[in-house]
Design a protein around this motif. Structure first.
Motif, short mmCIF file in Angstrom:
data_model
loop_
_atom_site.label_atom_id
_atom_site.label_comp_id
_atom_site.label_asym_id
_atom_site.label_seq_id
_atom_site.Cartn_x
_atom_site.Cartn_y
_atom_site.Cartn_z
N GLY A 181 -20.75 -10.55 -3.20
CA GLY A 181 -22.13 -10.94 -3.46
C GLY A 181 -22.35 -11.64 -4.79
N PRO A 189 -24.81 -14.94 -6.94
CA PRO A 189 -25.82 -14.61 -5.93
C PRO A 189 -26.36 -15.86 -5.23
N ILE A 190 -25.70 -16.17 -4.13
CA ILE A 190 -26.10 -17.33 -3.35
C ILE A 190 -26.28 -16.89 -1.92
N ARG A 191 -27.35 -17.33 -1.30
CA ARG A 191 -27.62 -16.89 0.07
C ARG A 191 -26.56 -17.37 1.04
N SER A 192 -26.32 -16.58 2.07
CA SER A 192 -25.27 -16.90 3.04
C SER A 192 -25.43 -18.28 3.63
N PHE A 193 -26.67 -18.65 3.91
CA PHE A 193 -26.89 -19.94 4.54
C PHE A 193 -26.33 -21.06 3.68
N ARG A 194 -26.62 -21.00 2.42
CA ARG A 194 -26.14 -22.03 1.50
C ARG A 194 -24.64 -21.97 1.37
N LYS A 195 -24.11 -20.76 1.23
CA LYS A 195 -22.66 -20.59 1.12
C LYS A 195 -21.96 -21.19 2.31
#
Lengths: 586, 301
Positions: B156, B159-165
């Protein structure tokens, strides 16, 4: 009329109930209060006296619930009989970063069942970090004949089948906004489910989805929804298709393009540019997936009136960004990738004097070997050129205390300061000192600060500063920081307006946790993971404060006495009954 | 580097390759070793090798797999492998090893961490186990050229959202070259075009995006195709007879034995060098090193 004026008129005679009622009928009060939109104002109003409480509850049409477990749907329905719009938030924010187990909860279905019974005229539902299944979406679609707006942000548990149900049944839909969700994308046929007679859509955002949609169906949909003002496409829509959509929708105020990179003939390019230049109302632009620099000039006509430009999925170089920004003098909000580097941010400072919000996302966050991206220099450059800057989210690999001090000197109006130095615990790279003074400068200078995220090597001194100076702070995010319990104690003791505190990987233990005993009931929630809190500490907290829900998430293989992840929140609904086995409510 | 350790672009060392080597040998039944080309100085013997390692320049980015699949490089010749010149600086192609061994190790992006976490395998200290293993595997094989990954990644974080990742992982924006050709590299994706040379037995492919000018492209091509212009290449592909020098090729090219031409979007064959570089890279579909005599015949000169 301000509530305070009403109050004066009420207080002047004696507070005899009958006298008051005759001088100020309830209907009038309700009518006045119905003009109040802010839920905080409404909460204040409802505390004035019983009559006002009642008037307020009968006039409220929108309810905002920041933590779905703080209250139950039955309680909400009982208090507010006339709700037409609901905003609900579920999981703790760290679930966005995979820190919360899959089946944690925050399922919307129980809410929908109550709403179907009590609010059959429900029109709007906005969910953030909730779990929602296809069955729930279908239930929603058929249970509320007036349903107008659905917004799902960072939710999960559903697939495009659920969207198909919405498209099929919601005859009055004006808004379908699907953002950054964990959606099971089974294909694009859902879009074709909007009936040919359907014309009411104003907001359509499906940028989240990856599958191809039936473009003809989309083209017809956009063509017949004359009130459409927000259209955000997914990557599968090509530039040529974009142009065809735009000629039928020049009224758009917000556009998210699809892929911005295919080969265009010169004629196609000209047509695209022409279609874009006809969009005189456009103030927000996003998408631009895989944007190729050579096509960006097509955007110039739109750029002149843009206030929000989201380039966070377009890996632009500094020169490409600079050229684009030269045409964006009115920009207030800008999101970019760090591929633009410091030079690109210099261009921001030079071209966008009205800028209020800047977010810089990392293109390669997990690759430590590649050293590029932005540094402190870029941030400083923006601060010199953009004195109105008040919201920043900045991912970088190096920072100095001096730079941050300069930045807040240039921009003292920060309300949201979120700095992420990506290497955990990294000090000032020039002096090798902790970043304490940086955040000290932020809290001392920026008196309006509401939200703060800290990073880098930080001792308890940072938290002393925060506790002492950050008097308006409401949200604090801490990771890999602090030296001892004292740090957290300073925050709990000093930040009177604190509502949300989320901490991970810090050396704060039971003493720190318990120092906030009195405070947690005035907060929305507390999250602590990978800290030094033990089960006993949590049990003590739960025992002392019965109106708090103290939940511990255990990880496999961890020590039984350690409380790996702790989530504490106030609730009038009591402990929740839908927790999975890995979540213990104490 | 005291002793350059040879790696393919994923960072697997020699030991790893023989197994793959066998499989690819079986696959096409080609005698790869025989036709292996080396651009060493004449008279030098390349060390006996079992496999097709190359002197990979420290292209760290390969480890992270940000480059688009090198499957393009497998076009036609497939397994041709060229060792980098001893002087370095060759921008030759690297035949990719299918990442079987390294578990698609080229992709160290966060999307992996996402899926690992879903298994709930996170343990204290909050380190992703699988990531650690991947990273450790890479570094043990790829020491030296591929910079060893320093630490395992943390759950985690950043802290980057899954969608962006997941979006950035699936469509990586660009990557940087360890040689510092940063400016040239930025931009989306790569732009591989075939390069043929009249009289050469096989084609090559180059990524136009990694060059910033005509000069860079032409010197790269010269190095790439130098062996062919000497006349007969020995069966081992090593030039025999007179020494191969860069200048000789240059003379040959500039001495109007060959001209560099390209096919543009409209299918026309054009002389390289007339239009601005950027316009050229945007319209070039393939390159051909043409004999001058033929070029004259086509009315190009």
């Amino acid at each position: 009329m301000e509530p305070s004026e009403l109050k004066r008129s009420k207080d002047s005679p004696n507070s005899d109930e009958s006298t008051r009622r005759s001088s100020f009928p309830d209907e009038v009060l309700e009518r006045v209060l119905s003009l109040l939109k802010s839920h905080r104002d409404r909460s204040s109003v409802s505390l004035v006296c019983k009559d006002w409480y009642n008037a307020e509850r009968w006039s409220r049409t929108h309810v905002f619930i920041g933590n779905c477990y703080s209250v139950s749907p039955e309680i909400v329905a009982r208090r507010f009989p006339k709700i037409r719009s609901v905003t609900l938030k579920g999981k703790p924010r760290f679930s966005d970063f995979n820190l919360v187990p899959e089946n944690w909860g925050a399922d919307i279905h129980a809410w929908l069942v109550v709403f179907a019974a009590k609010y059959p005229f429900l029109e709007e539902l906005r969910l953030k970090r909730m779990a929602i299944s296809d069955e729930s979406l279908e239930f929603l679609a058929v249970s509320f004949p007036n349903f107008k707006a659905l917004s799902l942000l960072s939710c999960d548990g559903f697939s495009t089948n659920g969207l198909a149900a919405i498209a099929t049944h919601c005859k009055n839909l004006t808004e379908l906004d699907i953002q950054e969700n964990g959606i099971d994308d089974k294909g694009g046929s859902w879009l074709s489910c909007f009936p040919e007679s359907f014309t009411s859509l104003e907001v359509l955002n499906f940028a989240n989805l990856s599958s191809d949609i039936n473009f003809d169906a989309l083209e017809r949909l956009v063509g017949r929804c004359k009130s459409m003002r927000v259209l955000k496409l997914n990557r599968s829509v090509s530039l040529e298709q974009l142009q065809r959509l735009l000629v039928n929708a020049p009224q758009l105020a917000e556009l998210g393009t699809g892929s911005f990179s295919e080969e265009l003939t010169f004629r196609q390019y000209v047509e695209l540019e022409s279609a874009l230049s006809n969009c005189k109302n456009m103030h927000t632009l996003s998408g631009l997936w895989d944007a190729k620099g050579i096509y960006l000039p097509a955007l110039y006509p739109v750029c002149t009136h843009l206030t929000f430009l989201n380039l966070s999925y377009a890996a632009l170089r500094s020169d490409e960004l600079a050229k684009l920004l030269a045409h964006c003098p009115r920009l207030k909000r800008l999101w970019v990738l760090d591929t633009v580097e410091d030079k690109g941010l210099e261009a921001v400072g030079l071209n966008c004097p009205l800028l209020e919000e800047l977010r810089v996302f990392p293109a390669d966050p997990f690759d430590e070997e590649i050293i590029h991206g932005v540094t402190e220099a870029g941030f400083v450059a923006v601060s010199f050129g953009c004195p109105r800057l008040h919201y920043v989210l900045y991912f970088c690999r190096q920072m100095t205390n001096a730079a941050v001090a300069t930045i807040v000197q240039n921009c003292p109006d920060f309300t949201h300061f979120r700095l992420c130095i990506m290497n955990p615990g990294q000090p000032d790279y020039i002096t090798n000192e902790p970043m304490d003074e940086a955040f000290g400068a932020v809290v001392k200078t920026c008196t309006k600060l509401q939200r703060l995220s800290v990073s880098g090597r930080l001792t308890d001194l940072t938290f002393e500063y925060i506790g002492r100076y950050a008097k308006n702070l409401e949200t604090l995010s801490v990771a890999f920081a602090g030296s001892s319990d004292w740090g957290m104690q300073c925050v709990m003791g000093g930040c009177s307006k604190l509502r949300k505190l989320e901490i991970r990987d810090c050396p704060f233990g039971n003493a720190a946790l318990l120092s906030g005993l009195e405070k947690y009931e005035s907060m929305r929630s507390l999250w602590m993971s990978a800290c030094n809190v033990t089960m006993n500490g949590c049990r003590l907290l739960a025992r002392e404060m019965p109106r708090l829900n103290v939940e511990v998430m255990k990880e496999d293989g961890s020590d039984d006495s350690q409380a790996d992840k702790v989530y504490v929140y106030r609730s009038i609904a009591g402990p929740r009954r839908d927790a999975p086995p890995s979540v213990l409510t104490l | 580097m005291s002793k350059p350790i040879e790696h393919d672009y994923i960072g697997l060392s020699e030991q790893q390759l023989p197994s793959m080597e066998k499989s690819s040998d079986k696959k096409d039944g080609l005698h790869l070793k025989d036709t292996e080309l080396r651009l060493g100085l004449p008279g030098s013997e390349s060390p006996e090798r079992e496999d097709h390692d190359q002197n990979v320049l420290s292209l760290k980015s390969f480890v992270s797999g940000a480059k688009r699949g090198f499957s393009d490089a497998l076009d036609g010749g497939g397994n041709w492998v060229f060792s980098g010149g001893s002087g370095g600086g060759t921008e030759g192609l690297f035949s990719p090893r299918r990442g079987g061994k390294n578990n698609g190790g080229k992709d160290l992006s966060g999307s992996d961490s996402g899926s690992v976490l879903k298994d709930g395998a996170a343990q204290k200290p909050s380190v992703v186990q699988e990531k650690k293993l991947q990273v450790a595997a890479t570094s043990s094989h790829g020491n030296g050229n591929i910079a060893p990954a320093s630490k395992a990644q943390v759950v985690g974080w950043p802290p980057i959202r899954s969608f962006r990742k997941n979006t950035m992982a699936a469509h990586p924006p660009k990557n940087d070259d360890g040689d510092g050709n940063a400016e040239a590299k930025l931009g989306s994706g790569c732009l591989y075009v075939k390069v043929s040379m009249d009289g050469a037995p096989y084609l090559r492919k180059v990524d136009l995006k990694i060059y910033g000018s005509y000069k860079e492209l032409s010197s790269a091509l010269e190095k790439m195709f130098s062996c062919f212009t000497i006349g007969q290449c020995g069966s081992h592909g090593v030039s025999s007879g007179d020494g191969l020098t860069e200048s000789r090729l240059v003379d040959l090219l500039h001495g109007s034995e060959y001209v560099l031409t390209y096919e543009d979007k409209d299918g026309d064959w054009m002389l390289v060098g007339d239009v601005p570089w950027e316009m050229f890279t945007d319209s070039c579909k393939r390159l051909r090193i043409m004999k001058s005599t033929e070029a004259i015949g086509l009315g190009m000169l």
